[in-house]
Every structure is written in C-alpha cells, then in structure tokens.
Write an enzyme that holds these catalytic residues in place. Structure first.
Site, short mmCIF file in Angstrom:
data_model
loop_
_atom_site.label_atom_id
_atom_site.label_comp_id
_atom_site.label_asym_id
_atom_site.label_seq_id
_atom_site.Cartn_x
_atom_site.Cartn_y
_atom_site.Cartn_z
N LYS A 61 0.66 -8.01 8.36
CA LYS A 61 0.03 -6.67 8.45
C LYS A 61 -1.20 -6.71 9.36
CE LYS A 61 2.66 -4.11 5.70
NZ LYS A 61 3.67 -3.22 6.29
N ASP B 219 19.03 -2.77 12.16
CA ASP B 219 18.36 -3.97 11.66
C ASP B 219 17.42 -4.40 12.78
OD1 ASP B 219 17.61 -6.61 11.18
OD2 ASP B 219 19.51 -7.14 10.24
N VAL B 220 16.12 -4.41 12.50
CA VAL B 220 15.13 -4.67 13.58
C VAL B 220 15.11 -6.13 14.05
CG1 VAL B 220 13.65 -2.71 12.95
CG2 VAL B 220 13.19 -4.98 11.97
N TYR C 6 0.05 -11.71 -1.76
CA TYR C 6 0.48 -10.95 -0.57
C TYR C 6 0.70 -11.92 0.61
CZ TYR C 6 1.22 -6.69 2.14
OH TYR C 6 1.77 -5.69 2.90
N SER D 258 11.24 4.98 -1.51
CA SER D 258 10.68 4.47 -0.26
C SER D 258 9.57 5.38 0.27
CB SER D 258 11.77 4.38 0.82
OG SER D 258 12.76 3.46 0.45
N GLY E 276 13.10 2.87 7.67
CA GLY E 276 12.56 2.28 6.45
C GLY E 276 12.94 2.98 5.16
P1 NAD Z 1 10.96 -0.08 0.64
O1 NAD Z 1 11.57 -1.36 0.16
O2 NAD Z 1 11.51 1.17 0.15
O3 NAD Z 1 10.93 -0.05 2.24
C1 NAD Z 1 11.00 -1.18 3.07
C2 NAD Z 1 12.05 -0.90 4.10
O4 NAD Z 1 12.14 -1.95 5.06
C3 NAD Z 1 13.45 -0.76 3.47
O5 NAD Z 1 14.02 0.48 3.81
C4 NAD Z 1 14.23 -1.89 4.11
O6 NAD Z 1 15.59 -1.56 4.32
C5 NAD Z 1 13.48 -2.04 5.44
N1 NAD Z 1 13.79 -3.29 6.10
C6 NAD Z 1 13.62 -4.57 5.65
N2 NAD Z 1 14.09 -5.44 6.54
C7 NAD Z 1 14.56 -4.72 7.60
C8 NAD Z 1 15.19 -5.05 8.82
N3 NAD Z 1 15.44 -6.33 9.18
N4 NAD Z 1 15.53 -4.04 9.67
C9 NAD Z 1 15.31 -2.76 9.34
N5 NAD Z 1 14.72 -2.38 8.19
C10 NAD Z 1 14.37 -3.35 7.32
O7 NAD Z 1 9.41 -0.24 0.26
P2 NAD Z 1 8.15 0.62 0.69
O8 NAD Z 1 7.11 0.26 -0.29
O9 NAD Z 1 8.51 2.03 0.90
O10 NAD Z 1 7.72 -0.05 2.09
C11 NAD Z 1 7.60 0.70 3.28
C12 NAD Z 1 6.39 0.28 4.06
O11 NAD Z 1 5.23 0.65 3.31
C13 NAD Z 1 6.29 -1.22 4.30
O12 NAD Z 1 5.79 -1.45 5.59
C14 NAD Z 1 5.29 -1.65 3.27
O13 NAD Z 1 4.62 -2.83 3.68
C15 NAD Z 1 4.37 -0.45 3.29
N6 NAD Z 1 3.44 -0.36 2.15
C16 NAD Z 1 3.93 -0.31 0.88
C17 NAD Z 1 3.05 -0.25 -0.18
C18 NAD Z 1 3.54 -0.23 -1.61
O14 NAD Z 1 2.73 -0.47 -2.52
N7 NAD Z 1 4.80 0.08 -1.88
C19 NAD Z 1 1.66 -0.20 0.06
C20 NAD Z 1 1.20 -0.23 1.36
C21 NAD Z 1 2.11 -0.32 2.41
C1 IMJ Z 2 3.74 -7.38 -2.15
C2 IMJ Z 2 3.55 -8.72 -2.49
C3 IMJ Z 2 2.46 -9.14 -3.21
C4 IMJ Z 2 1.50 -8.24 -3.62
C5 IMJ Z 2 1.69 -6.90 -3.31
C6 IMJ Z 2 2.82 -6.45 -2.57
N1 IMJ Z 2 0.94 -5.78 -3.57
C7 IMJ Z 2 1.51 -4.67 -3.03
C8 IMJ Z 2 2.71 -5.05 -2.42
C9 IMJ Z 2 -0.31 -5.82 -4.32
C10 IMJ Z 2 0.96 -3.31 -3.09
C11 IMJ Z 2 3.69 -4.14 -1.70
N2 IMJ Z 2 3.42 -4.14 -0.24
C12 IMJ Z 2 2.19 -3.57 0.21
C13 IMJ Z 2 4.30 -4.67 0.69
O1 IMJ Z 2 4.02 -4.61 1.87
C14 IMJ Z 2 5.54 -5.35 0.29
C15 IMJ Z 2 6.29 -6.05 1.16
C16 IMJ Z 2 7.43 -6.83 0.80
C17 IMJ Z 2 7.96 -6.90 -0.47
C18 IMJ Z 2 9.07 -7.71 -0.74
C19 IMJ Z 2 9.64 -7.89 -2.12
C20 IMJ Z 2 11.07 -8.33 -2.10
C21 IMJ Z 2 11.41 -9.30 -1.00
N3 IMJ Z 2 10.71 -9.26 0.14
C22 IMJ Z 2 9.63 -8.43 0.34
N4 IMJ Z 2 9.10 -8.36 1.57
C23 IMJ Z 2 8.03 -7.58 1.81
O2 IMJ Z 2 12.36 -10.08 -1.15
#
Ligand code: NAD
Ligand code: IMJ
Length: 257
Positions: free
Chosen positions: A164, A65-66, A157, A20, A14
C-alpha cells in the site's frame, strides 16, 4: 436521472461480492448516473459479478486478472468496443498470500512480496497506462483504495502495508505524469470494513472496537461512505484534486492515542 455523473462512463475493478468496497463505489457511481463496466478476477467469480451487474443494469462485464498482461489488453479492447471512451477508473484490487498476513513482516518470502506488489500496487500503473487512450480526449479520474497500514504499523498487515505504501507513492507519480492530460489520480484511505479481504484476519473485531471507541466520530465507517467519496473524486466537484490520499476513516488517522 439528474445525478452529477450523468453522461459519464467508468470502469470498476475489484467487485467480488456485495460486501466489496468496489461494489459500494459502483453503486454510488450508478446512482449519480454513470454508465459502468465491471470485471471479474477469475471464472469462479464470473457468475456472481454478472448477477450483481444486473442489479445495477450494468451490461458490460469482462474478465480481468491483473497478473495477466494479455487479459488486461483484452479488457481495454472490450471497453473500447462497448463504451468507446472512459471518464473514470476505480481500482479496488489487492491480494497477498494468506500466510503473509500473520506472523512477522521479517519472515516475508520473496515470492509473497512479489505477488503482493504485483497485484496490489503494480496493477495501478499497469491498468492506468492502458486506459489513457480511452480517457485522452477530455481527461478523467483514477481512484484507488488504500489503508493506513501503509504509514503506520498495523499488526499482521505486514507485506500488504508495504504494497500500500508503493500504491500511494504510485498515486503521486501517476498524478504528475497524467496531470498534463487532465487525468487526476487519487486514493481513498478507508477505515476497516468487514469484507472478504477482512475475513479471517486475526484481531479484526478488536480493531473495529478500538475505532468505535477512539475515532473522532466514535464509530466505524461503511463501504457506502467510501462509495460516496469515490463518486466525488470521479466528478468535476473534485476537479482541483489530484495526487491526494483522502481518509474515509471517521477521523481515526488524526489521533495520537
Ligand atoms: P474484496 O475481497 O471484496 O476485494 C478485493 C478484490 O480484489 C476482489 O474483488 C478480488 O477479486 C480482487 N483481486 C484479487 N486478486 C486479483 C487479481 N489478480 N486480479 C484482479 N482482481 C483481483 O475486499 P475489499 O475489502 O472490498 O478490498 C478492496 C480494496 O479496498 C482493496 O484494495 C483493499 O486493500 C482496500 N481496503 C479494504 C479495507 C477493508 O477493511 N476491507 C480497508 C482499507 C482498504
Ligand atoms: C488485512 C490483514 C491484516 C490486517 C488487516 C487487514 N486489517 C484490515 C485489513 C486491520 C483493515 C483489510 N485490508 C485493509 C486489506 O487491504 C486486505 C487485503 C488482503 C486480504 C486478504 C485475506 C485473504 C487472502 N489474501 C488477502 N490479501 C489481501 O488470502
């Protein structure tokens, strides 16, 4: 030297860039002495992930790629060859089509639902199953990343919230399945962090502001704070913890208003 993860080995999925959450997890695990492998999701990301890996003196960087079962198989072979065994797996992968993250959940397409579930939820059991042989000898720890949008409605979301919810339920079922092999499975429910996955999300700044105002700690959290809890969950300090979702959200989840 002298970190509490000295002599252990881990795989982190990830990492896309410096922001990230998985990168913050990798930094914390390395700081405590864990030997690591990283993956990149697409060729587009390979060069940047390799560059980041160098920063932490991580030698093993492999494709994964998962959505590609063959690629997951090849990853496991590669980890077997390079590391031999694993103590820790960090799952930091999520994806939904951008058009599904606006408007109503009511409008979710069948394909959009399937993609979000496959990448963001099914990838946890799919990877875990393949990793078990590498963890089998002494057990290990699996940690995934989730968001409160699985339990409460967070506007936009949408399909990710449903994915999730499946991910968190998967954590509980996997914890039960893998407990006898001393493999623990937990989730970290992170507060919002500005990453690639949060970019272009409508109203994201307003959400950060609301948390800074209402969360018990009256601030937002950092990715490094998630990384530190990931290091704890990957260590013997958490040896009695499995099937749990731990909140790293400045306490926001306890609030009713
Ligand atoms: P990020 O975009 O840096 O990480 C998402 C990762 O998923 C990327 O590295 C991307 O390459 C990978 N990914 C997407 N499709 C894939 C595939 N088919 N195969 C392999 N990898 C794939 O964003 P992030 O915010 O660091 O997200 C990481 C995790 O944290 C996610 O599960 C996200 O839901 C979770 N999360 C994020 C937030 C936030 O506010 N940013 C809050 C809570 C949870
Ligand atoms: C994502 C969407 C809507 C509201 C959101 C988020 N809030 C937060 C996030 C409030 C915190 C980030 N989050 C927790 C995620 O899990 C995001 C997942 C995600 C984001 C994108 C953006 C770009 C895209 N595809 C995505 N797929 C998953 O093309």
């Amino acid at each position: 030297m002298g970190g509490f993860l000295e002599g252990t080995k881990g795989l982190v999925l990830g990492v896309a860039n410096k922001r990230s959450v998985a990168w913050a997890c990798a930094k914390a695990l390395r700081r405590e002495g864990m030997q690591l492998a990283l993956t990149f999701a697409s060729e587009r990301l390979e060069a940047s992930v390799r560059k980041l890996a160098e920063e932490l003196e991580i030698e093993t960087v492999l494709a994964c790629d998962v959505t590609m079962p063959d690629e997951m198989d090849r990853l496991i072979d590669g980890i077997g060859e390079r590391l031999g065994s694993l103590d820790t797996f960090v799952h930091g992968v999520a994806f939904a089509k951008r058009e599904e993250l606006k408007g109503t959940y009511l409008e979710t397409s069948r394909e959009g639902f399937q993609i979000a579930q496959e990448v963001s939820a099914y990838s946890l059991p799919a990877m875990s199953r393949r990793l078990i042989p590498l963890m089998a000898e002494k057990g290990g720890s699996i940690t995934t990343l989730t968001y409160i949008g699985s339990e409460r409605v967070i506007p936009n979301y949408n399909v990710m919230g449903v994915a999730k919810a499946a991910l968190e339920a998967s954590v509980r079922y996997l914890a039960y399945d893998l407990g006898p092999q001393n493999i623990r499975v937990n989730a970290i429910s992170s507060g919002p962090i500005r990453t690639l996955s949060a970019s272009g999300i409508d109203g994201f700044t307003a959400i950060l502001d609301t948390i800074a105002e209402r969360a018990p700690l009256r601030r937002n959290i950092t990715a490094d704070e998630v990384g530190d809890v990931c290091a704890f969950l990957s260590s013997p300090l958490s040896r009695g913890v499995t099937g749990s979702t731990i909140y790293v959200d400045a306490g926001y989840h306890i609030m009713g208003l």
